[in-house]
Design a protein around this motif. Structure first.
Motif, mmCIF file in Angstrom:
data_model
loop_
_atom_site.group_PDB
_atom_site.id
_atom_site.type_symbol
_atom_site.label_atom_id
_atom_site.label_comp_id
_atom_site.label_asym_id
_atom_site.label_seq_id
_atom_site.Cartn_x
_atom_site.Cartn_y
_atom_site.Cartn_z
ATOM 1 N N PRO A 14 0.836 -1.210 0.000
ATOM 2 C CA PRO A 14 0.000 0.000 0.000
ATOM 3 C C PRO A 14 0.868 1.256 0.000
ATOM 4 C CG PRO A 14 -0.803 -1.582 1.610
ATOM 5 C CD PRO A 14 0.513 -2.104 1.124
ATOM 6 N N ASP A 15 0.399 2.284 -0.672
ATOM 7 C CA ASP A 15 1.171 3.523 -0.762
ATOM 8 C C ASP A 15 0.895 4.408 0.446
ATOM 9 O OD1 ASP A 15 2.875 5.427 -1.710
ATOM 10 O OD2 ASP A 15 1.409 6.348 -3.066
ATOM 11 N N ASN A 16 1.414 3.973 1.589
ATOM 12 C CA ASN A 16 1.283 4.779 2.798
ATOM 13 C C ASN A 16 2.608 4.781 3.553
ATOM 14 O OD1 ASN A 16 1.407 2.285 4.254
ATOM 15 N ND2 ASN A 16 -0.805 2.018 3.954
ATOM 16 N N LYS A 17 2.680 5.585 4.593
ATOM 17 C CA LYS A 17 3.934 5.739 5.339
ATOM 18 C C LYS A 17 4.330 4.442 6.045
ATOM 19 C CE LYS A 17 4.042 8.428 9.002
ATOM 20 N NZ LYS A 17 4.038 9.659 9.835
ATOM 21 N N GLU A 18 3.340 3.717 6.533
ATOM 22 C CA GLU A 18 3.616 2.482 7.271
ATOM 23 C C GLU A 18 4.292 1.428 6.388
ATOM 24 O OE1 GLU A 18 0.736 4.112 7.319
ATOM 25 O OE2 GLU A 18 0.992 4.963 9.342
ATOM 26 N N SER A 19 3.997 1.458 5.104
ATOM 27 C CA SER A 19 4.556 0.443 4.199
ATOM 28 C C SER A 19 6.060 0.608 3.994
ATOM 29 C CB SER A 19 3.849 0.504 2.838
ATOM 30 O OG SER A 19 2.513 0.068 2.953
ATOM 31 N N ILE A 20 6.577 1.804 4.309
ATOM 32 C CA ILE A 20 8.025 2.007 4.186
ATOM 33 C C ILE A 20 8.757 1.071 5.143
ATOM 34 C CG2 ILE A 20 9.924 3.635 4.552
ATOM 35 C CD1 ILE A 20 8.104 5.851 3.557
ATOM 36 N N THR A 21 8.198 0.911 6.335
ATOM 37 C CA THR A 21 8.794 -0.013 7.310
ATOM 38 C C THR A 21 8.810 -1.429 6.759
ATOM 39 O OG1 THR A 21 7.996 1.356 9.144
ATOM 40 C CG2 THR A 21 8.621 -0.920 9.655
ATOM 41 N N GLU A 22 7.717 -1.823 6.102
ATOM 42 C CA GLU A 22 7.633 -3.159 5.511
ATOM 43 C C GLU A 22 8.617 -3.300 4.351
ATOM 44 O OE1 GLU A 22 6.177 -7.044 5.381
ATOM 45 O OE2 GLU A 22 5.840 -5.445 6.852
ATOM 46 N N LEU A 23 8.752 -2.235 3.565
ATOM 47 C CA LEU A 23 9.695 -2.232 2.444
ATOM 48 C C LEU A 23 11.121 -2.480 2.934
ATOM 49 C CD1 LEU A 23 10.381 -1.498 -0.606
ATOM 50 C CD2 LEU A 23 10.758 0.831 0.246
ATOM 51 N N ILE A 24 11.525 -1.740 3.959
ATOM 52 C CA ILE A 24 12.885 -1.876 4.496
ATOM 53 C C ILE A 24 13.082 -3.257 5.120
ATOM 54 C CG2 ILE A 24 14.576 -0.936 6.102
ATOM 55 C CD1 ILE A 24 13.890 0.889 3.736
ATOM 56 N N LYS A 25 12.066 -3.736 5.809
ATOM 57 C CA LYS A 25 12.138 -5.065 6.421
ATOM 58 C C LYS A 25 12.345 -6.134 5.348
ATOM 59 C CE LYS A 25 9.312 -8.310 9.097
ATOM 60 N NZ LYS A 25 7.975 -8.525 9.728
ATOM 61 N N ASN A 26 11.617 -6.003 4.250
ATOM 62 C CA ASN A 26 11.757 -6.965 3.147
ATOM 63 C C ASN A 26 13.142 -6.877 2.504
ATOM 64 O OD1 ASN A 26 9.151 -7.811 3.562
ATOM 65 N ND2 ASN A 26 8.267 -6.581 1.893
ATOM 66 N N MET A 27 13.666 -5.656 2.399
ATOM 67 C CA MET A 27 15.007 -5.484 1.832
ATOM 68 C C MET A 27 16.049 -6.203 2.688
ATOM 69 S SD MET A 27 15.123 -1.520 0.497
ATOM 70 C CE MET A 27 16.838 -1.666 -0.004
ATOM 71 N N HIS A 28 15.910 -6.066 3.996
ATOM 72 C CA HIS A 28 16.816 -6.774 4.910
ATOM 73 C C HIS A 28 16.797 -8.272 4.613
ATOM 74 C CE1 HIS A 28 18.393 -3.959 7.925
ATOM 75 N NE2 HIS A 28 17.260 -3.271 7.801
ATOM 76 N N ARG A 29 15.606 -8.802 4.444
ATOM 77 C CA ARG A 29 15.458 -10.242 4.235
ATOM 78 C C ARG A 29 16.073 -10.689 2.911
ATOM 79 N NH1 ARG A 29 10.443 -10.434 4.015
ATOM 80 N NH2 ARG A 29 9.970 -11.151 1.904
ATOM 81 N N HIS A 30 15.856 -9.911 1.866
ATOM 82 C CA HIS A 30 16.366 -10.293 0.546
ATOM 83 C C HIS A 30 17.885 -10.127 0.423
ATOM 84 C CE1 HIS A 30 12.409 -11.025 -0.936
ATOM 85 N NE2 HIS A 30 12.011 -9.766 -0.895
ATOM 86 N N LEU A 31 18.454 -9.249 1.243
ATOM 87 C CA LEU A 31 19.890 -8.954 1.127
ATOM 88 C C LEU A 31 20.737 -9.606 2.211
ATOM 89 C CD1 LEU A 31 19.636 -5.145 0.268
ATOM 90 C CD2 LEU A 31 20.403 -6.961 -1.275
ATOM 91 N N THR A 32 20.104 -10.380 3.071
ATOM 92 C CA THR A 32 20.804 -10.901 4.246
ATOM 93 C C THR A 32 22.051 -11.720 3.915
ATOM 94 O OG1 THR A 32 20.493 -12.123 6.310
ATOM 95 C CG2 THR A 32 19.396 -13.014 4.357
ATOM 96 N N LYS A 33 22.080 -12.370 2.747
ATOM 97 C CA LYS A 33 23.242 -13.186 2.376
ATOM 98 C C LYS A 33 24.400 -12.352 1.817
ATOM 99 C CE LYS A 33 20.680 -17.437 1.315
ATOM 100 N NZ LYS A 33 20.365 -18.446 0.255
ATOM 101 N N ASP A 34 24.108 -11.113 1.459
ATOM 102 C CA ASP A 34 25.128 -10.296 0.799
ATOM 103 C C ASP A 34 25.640 -9.140 1.652
ATOM 104 O OD1 ASP A 34 25.167 -11.601 -1.871
ATOM 105 O OD2 ASP A 34 23.070 -10.962 -1.897
ATOM 106 N N ILE A 35 24.731 -8.402 2.253
ATOM 107 C CA ILE A 35 25.150 -7.249 3.053
ATOM 108 C C ILE A 35 24.302 -7.150 4.313
ATOM 109 C CG2 ILE A 35 26.022 -5.880 1.120
ATOM 110 C CD1 ILE A 35 23.388 -4.349 1.105
ATOM 111 N N SER A 36 24.827 -6.420 5.277
ATOM 112 C CA SER A 36 24.107 -6.180 6.523
ATOM 113 C C SER A 36 23.900 -4.678 6.675
ATOM 114 C CB SER A 36 24.915 -6.726 7.709
ATOM 115 O OG SER A 36 24.275 -6.429 8.930
ATOM 116 N N LEU A 37 22.648 -4.265 6.797
ATOM 117 C CA LEU A 37 22.313 -2.847 6.932
ATOM 118 C C LEU A 37 22.212 -2.478 8.405
ATOM 119 C CD1 LEU A 37 19.543 -2.591 4.172
ATOM 120 C CD2 LEU A 37 21.993 -2.164 3.941
#
Length: 389
Positions: free
Chosen positions: A161-184
């Protein structure tokens, strides 16, 4: 380390560190400015860029190893025997006594210095180091962009959803997809996204733009010349150590003659070498005459001779029972073995030099050794390492 740990958790220090960022946040909030792009830039600068630089640094050591193994010195690194042959051949041609002393007494340092010179030569040609960095940059930036696109969708494949709360979900998903390569960094993430007023979709688009800008910035940085020595020495994986392990094994040296162990890698039960050297080259001398020893370890462990050193606390120990003192070494008793003509030649040529170096008297070398020529020494070296013309 303790001071760094406390500093990283000191609220005052951390607030001071991110004060400029917080100031901009409050100004935007006060002026009710859309700060979507600035927030994306901050997230990339504070979270993604350090992780990207760490990724590049983590892979660069291995990249350099591969480049050296396939570069101008590839033939020398093709086998352990050929590498050792080339080093000792170069020493023979150089005819520098102190170089022999360094090779014998500080073998690992000597060889790693040579390997490092090969690295410098390879990396300085046509900005190879910068190109390797750029290759890693391309890989990780593509992964981050791909992860961002995937993270912008839920498990059902539908855009968040295009709301402010979804940014948290976006970043959380990025962490999950990148966990094998980099650590944020979560701490930096909180700072970058503090008081964010944007919504998810424009933030994601701003993030992609910011990633492209970061990529261009780093590409430009990598295109410029740099201090290769400083860069290589800061890498978590030291290429000189990796190459040394590949072509020199464990680096341990015989406790008597200083010949390096020939076993591959670091995982082996016993250190061993096919051909040992006259012990005088490693500083061993005869107690009564103080003359450097011309005998081989393999001969002595087959005799009634004794030795003493710091490891025996100055007590005499039969060579036959050397394993009690040096259990990690395998030295087969064999009185028929001889040193290669190479080391016979070296001991004869630099007999006085070694005596002075070790505060001893010159060795009583056999007369036959004195007639060995440099060409014969080189042939002896080829024979020792099974090098065919």
């Amino acid at each position: 380390m303790h001071r760094h740990f406390l500093s990283a958790r000191d609220p005052k220090i951390q607030l001071e560190k991110y004060r400029p960022q917080y100031l901009l946040d409050f100004i935007d909030l006060y002026k009710k400015v859309d700060h979507c792009q600035r927030k994306a830039d901050a997230f990339v600068t504070l979270c993604i860029k350090p992780a990207v630089e760490e990724y590049i640094s983590r892979h660069l050591g291995t990249n350099i190893v591969d480049k050296v193994l396939s570069g101008r010195h590839s033939a020398e690194y093709s086998s352990r025997n050929f590498f050792q042959y080339n080093i000792q051949k170069e020493l023979l041609q150089k005819e520098d006594f102190q170089s022999f002393v360094k090779f014998i007494c500080k073998y690992e340092i000597c060889v790693k210095d040579l390997i490092f010179q090969h690295i410098l030569e390879e990396m300085s040609e046509d900005n190879t180091l910068g190109k390797l960095k750029s290759q890693n940059l391309k890989v990780i930036v593509n992964k981050i962009k791909d992860a961002t696109e995937r993270a912008s969708k839920g498990e059902d494949g539908v855009l968040l959803p295009d709301n402010k709360e979804s940014i948290t979900e976006l970043i959380k998903n990025m962490h999950r997809h990148l966990t094998k390569d980099i650590s944020l960094s979560e701490e930096a993430e909180k700072t970058a996204l503090f008081q964010i007023q944007s919504t998810c979709h424009p933030f994601k688009e701003s993030l992609i733009r910011s990633l492209s800008e970061m990529n261009e910035q780093l590409e430009e940085e990598f295109s410029k010349s740099e201090n290769i020595t400083e860069t290589v020495n800061k890498l978590p994986t030291k290429p000189q150590d990796e190459l040394f392990s590949q072509v020199c094994g464990c680096g341990q040296q015989c406790p008597f003659c200083e010949v390096p162990c020939e076993a591959g890698g670091k995982e082996h039960e016993k250190h061993h070498a096919a051909v040992h050297r006259p012990k005088g080259l490693g500083g061993y001398r005869k107690v009564d005459s103080k003359k450097l020893s011309e005998t081989l370890c393999t001969t002595d462990v087959n005799s009634e001779r004794k030795f003493r050193c710091a490891a025996t606390n100055g007590e005499w120990q039969p060579y036959k029972e050397f394993a009690k003192i040096y259990p990690d070494w395998l030295i087969p008793p064999d009185y028929t073995r001889e040193a290669s003509d190479y080391w016979k030649y070296v001991l004869v040529k630099y007999n006085d030099g070694f005596a002075q170096e070790y505060n001893a008297k010159p060795a009583d070398v056999p007369e036959a050794w004195k007639s060995i020529t440099r060409e014969q020494a080189l042939n002896g070296l080829k024979e020792a390492f099974n090098i065919k013309d």
